[in-house]
Design a protein around this motif. Structure first.
Motif, PDB file in Angstrom:
ATOM      1  N   GLU A 158       3.113   3.253  -8.149  1.00 14.43           N
ATOM      2  CA  GLU A 158       3.366   3.661  -6.911  1.00 14.43           C
ATOM      3  C   GLU A 158       3.072   2.453  -5.906  1.00 14.43           C
ATOM      4  O   GLU A 158       3.388   2.705  -4.597  1.00 14.43           O
ATOM      5  CB  GLU A 158       2.281   4.704  -6.563  1.00 14.43           C
ATOM      6  CG  GLU A 158       0.770   4.336  -6.474  1.00 14.43           C
ATOM      7  CD  GLU A 158       0.174   4.603  -7.615  1.00 14.43           C
ATOM      8  OE1 GLU A 158       0.583   4.590  -9.015  1.00 14.43           O
ATOM      9  OE2 GLU A 158      -1.095   4.460  -7.813  1.00 14.43           O
ATOM     10  N   HIS A 200       0.636  -1.201  -0.055  1.00 14.60           N
ATOM     11  CA  HIS A 200       0.047   0.169  -0.241  1.00 14.60           C
ATOM     12  C   HIS A 200       0.836   1.221   0.082  1.00 14.60           C
ATOM     13  O   HIS A 200       1.891   1.286   0.794  1.00 14.60           O
ATOM     14  CB  HIS A 200      -1.012  -0.210   1.069  1.00 14.60           C
ATOM     15  CG  HIS A 200      -2.319   0.955   1.068  1.00 14.60           C
ATOM     16  ND1 HIS A 200      -2.167   2.061   1.049  1.00 14.60           N
ATOM     17  CD2 HIS A 200      -3.353   0.612   0.632  1.00 14.60           C
ATOM     18  CE1 HIS A 200      -3.057   2.627   0.983  1.00 14.60           C
ATOM     19  NE2 HIS A 200      -4.072   1.752   0.587  1.00 14.60           N
ATOM     20  N   PRO A 201       0.532   2.357  -1.237  1.00 12.20           N
ATOM     21  CA  PRO A 201       1.421   3.446  -1.151  1.00 12.20           C
ATOM     22  C   PRO A 201       1.243   4.446   0.208  1.00 12.20           C
ATOM     23  O   PRO A 201       2.180   5.537   0.127  1.00 12.20           O
ATOM     24  CB  PRO A 201       1.045   4.018  -2.469  1.00 12.20           C
ATOM     25  CG  PRO A 201      -0.385   3.562  -2.607  1.00 12.20           C
ATOM     26  CD  PRO A 201      -0.397   2.227  -2.184  1.00 12.20           C
ATOM     27  N   ASN A 202       0.274   4.256   0.840  1.00 14.21           N
ATOM     28  CA  ASN A 202       0.246   5.069   2.118  1.00 14.21           C
ATOM     29  C   ASN A 202       0.757   4.606   3.182  1.00 14.21           C
ATOM     30  O   ASN A 202       1.239   5.154   4.321  1.00 14.21           O
ATOM     31  CB  ASN A 202      -1.368   5.363   2.598  1.00 14.21           C
ATOM     32  CG  ASN A 202      -2.101   6.056   1.353  1.00 14.21           C
ATOM     33  OD1 ASN A 202      -1.250   6.997   0.765  1.00 14.21           O
ATOM     34  ND2 ASN A 202      -3.399   5.784   1.139  1.00 14.21           N
ATOM     35  N   PHE A 203       1.226   3.118   3.162  1.00 13.33           N
ATOM     36  CA  PHE A 203       1.624   2.734   4.518  1.00 13.33           C
ATOM     37  C   PHE A 203       3.257   2.537   4.541  1.00 13.33           C
ATOM     38  O   PHE A 203       3.900   2.740   5.600  1.00 13.33           O
ATOM     39  CB  PHE A 203       1.147   1.021   4.514  1.00 13.33           C
ATOM     40  CG  PHE A 203       1.615   0.455   5.985  1.00 13.33           C
ATOM     41  CD1 PHE A 203       1.457   0.806   7.177  1.00 13.33           C
ATOM     42  CD2 PHE A 203       2.602  -0.636   5.771  1.00 13.33           C
ATOM     43  CE1 PHE A 203       1.646   0.294   8.289  1.00 13.33           C
ATOM     44  CE2 PHE A 203       2.766  -1.488   6.869  1.00 13.33           C
ATOM     45  CZ  PHE A 203       2.319  -0.836   8.234  1.00 13.33           C
ATOM     46  N   TYR A 204       3.722   2.282   3.308  1.00 16.42           N
ATOM     47  CA  TYR A 204       5.374   1.943   3.397  1.00 16.42           C
ATOM     48  C   TYR A 204       6.037   2.970   3.078  1.00 16.42           C
ATOM     49  O   TYR A 204       7.316   3.042   3.641  1.00 16.42           O
ATOM     50  CB  TYR A 204       5.680   0.865   2.293  1.00 16.42           C
ATOM     51  CG  TYR A 204       5.199  -0.492   2.575  1.00 16.42           C
ATOM     52  CD1 TYR A 204       5.621  -1.248   3.597  1.00 16.42           C
ATOM     53  CD2 TYR A 204       3.941  -0.913   2.106  1.00 16.42           C
ATOM     54  CE1 TYR A 204       5.251  -2.336   4.025  1.00 16.42           C
ATOM     55  CE2 TYR A 204       3.323  -2.196   2.495  1.00 16.42           C
ATOM     56  CZ  TYR A 204       4.004  -3.058   3.291  1.00 16.42           C
ATOM     57  OH  TYR A 204       3.546  -4.363   3.754  1.00 16.42           O
ATOM     58  N   PRO A 205       5.660   4.378   2.731  1.00 11.25           N
ATOM     59  CA  PRO A 205       6.703   5.371   2.603  1.00 11.25           C
ATOM     60  C   PRO A 205       7.318   6.101   3.883  1.00 11.25           C
ATOM     61  O   PRO A 205       8.352   6.506   4.049  1.00 11.25           O
ATOM     62  CB  PRO A 205       5.985   6.528   1.793  1.00 11.25           C
ATOM     63  CG  PRO A 205       4.948   5.676   0.893  1.00 11.25           C
ATOM     64  CD  PRO A 205       4.590   4.583   1.698  1.00 11.25           C
ATOM     65  N   LYS A 206       6.464   5.684   5.068  1.00 15.08           N
ATOM     66  CA  LYS A 206       6.890   6.126   6.510  1.00 15.08           C
ATOM     67  C   LYS A 206       8.232   5.528   6.834  1.00 15.08           C
ATOM     68  O   LYS A 206       8.983   5.730   7.829  1.00 15.08           O
ATOM     69  CB  LYS A 206       5.803   6.119   7.438  1.00 15.08           C
ATOM     70  CG  LYS A 206       5.165   4.718   7.877  1.00 15.08           C
ATOM     71  CD  LYS A 206       4.221   4.887   8.697  1.00 15.08           C
ATOM     72  CE  LYS A 206       2.835   4.524   7.974  1.00 15.08           C
ATOM     73  NZ  LYS A 206       1.622   4.228   8.816  1.00 15.08           N
TER      74      LYS A 206
END
Ligand SMILES: CC(C)(COP(=O)(O)OP(=O)(O)OC[C@H]1O[C@@H](n2cnc3c(N)ncnc32)[C@H](O)[C@@H]1OP(=O)(O)O)[C@@H](O)C(=O)NCCC(=O)NCCS
Length: 173
Positions: A144, A118-124
């Protein structure tokens, strides 16, 4: 309060159960068993999260895959799958597993990791779309959702190519 440790033989059944429940199906649990029996398995990077009483509530697996470049195969890690028991989700356990896994991977000398997720979960955790680093996904997915994290800054600067997963991954979408 949760701690992370490598899996032991006696965790196999509960790891399968956590994956079956989290994914509502048996595909990921079977994938873990296939990887565990292959050259792609890295025992130190099949990690469980346990609570203070030793109940295992989450699992994450990083396994060996390769980047096919013009000059040959470069080893890297794939993060997959990851699961937390439904009743324990959204309490930070998944994040603890990712952070601990990336730290341990770095200690073992790995310098990059790929993930389809999920592109909202992993960037952090430092993941960016892999295409920004010239790394292609083997899957027909939006750019993405296929991501890469450098564990050593610049480790992908001279590497371009497509990731190759072992055939076992094709059984799970
Ligand atoms: C994805 C998963 C491992 C995260 O574990 P967790 O302990 O809930 O994670 P955390 O509490 O650290 O973080 C929760 C975050 O994950 C997000 N999230 C929850 N389920 C998600 C999912 N299926 N896909 C992507 N993100 C998800 C939440 O929105 C939340 O985001 P935020 O931190 O920006 O608010 C867990 O929800 C799970 O097992 N889901 C089902 C299996 C799955 O989809 N695994 C991932 C693909 S391999």
């Amino acid at each position: 309060m949760y701690s992370v440790r490598p899996e032991k033989n006696e965790d196999y059944a509960v790891i399968k159960e956590i994956n079956d429940l989290a994914f509502n199906g048996e595909g990921e649990g079977k994938l873990i068993e296939l990887i565990r029996g292959s050259d792609h398995f890295i025992p130190e990077l099949s990690l469980v999260a346990e609570d203070i009483e030793g109940k295992v509530v989450g699992h994450i697996l990083f396994s060996l895959v390769h980047i096919q470049t013009e000059t040959g195969l470069i080893p890297t890690l794939a993060l997959a799958p990851m699961a937390v028991l439904p009743a324990y989700q959204n309490q930070g356990i998944g994040s603890i597993l990712v952070r601990s896994g990336l730290e341990r991977a770095k200690e073992l000398g790995y310098t990059h990791v790929v993930v389809l997720g999920h592109p909202n979960f992993y960037p952090k955790f430092g993941f960016i779309p892999s295409i920004k680093k010239g790394i292609e996904s083997p899957f027909a997915v939006p750019e993405e959702v296929f991501m890469v994290a450098e564990l050593a800054e610049g480790s992908l600067d001279q590497i371009q190519g497509k990731v190759i997963y072992p055939p076992a991954f094709e059984t799970v979408s």
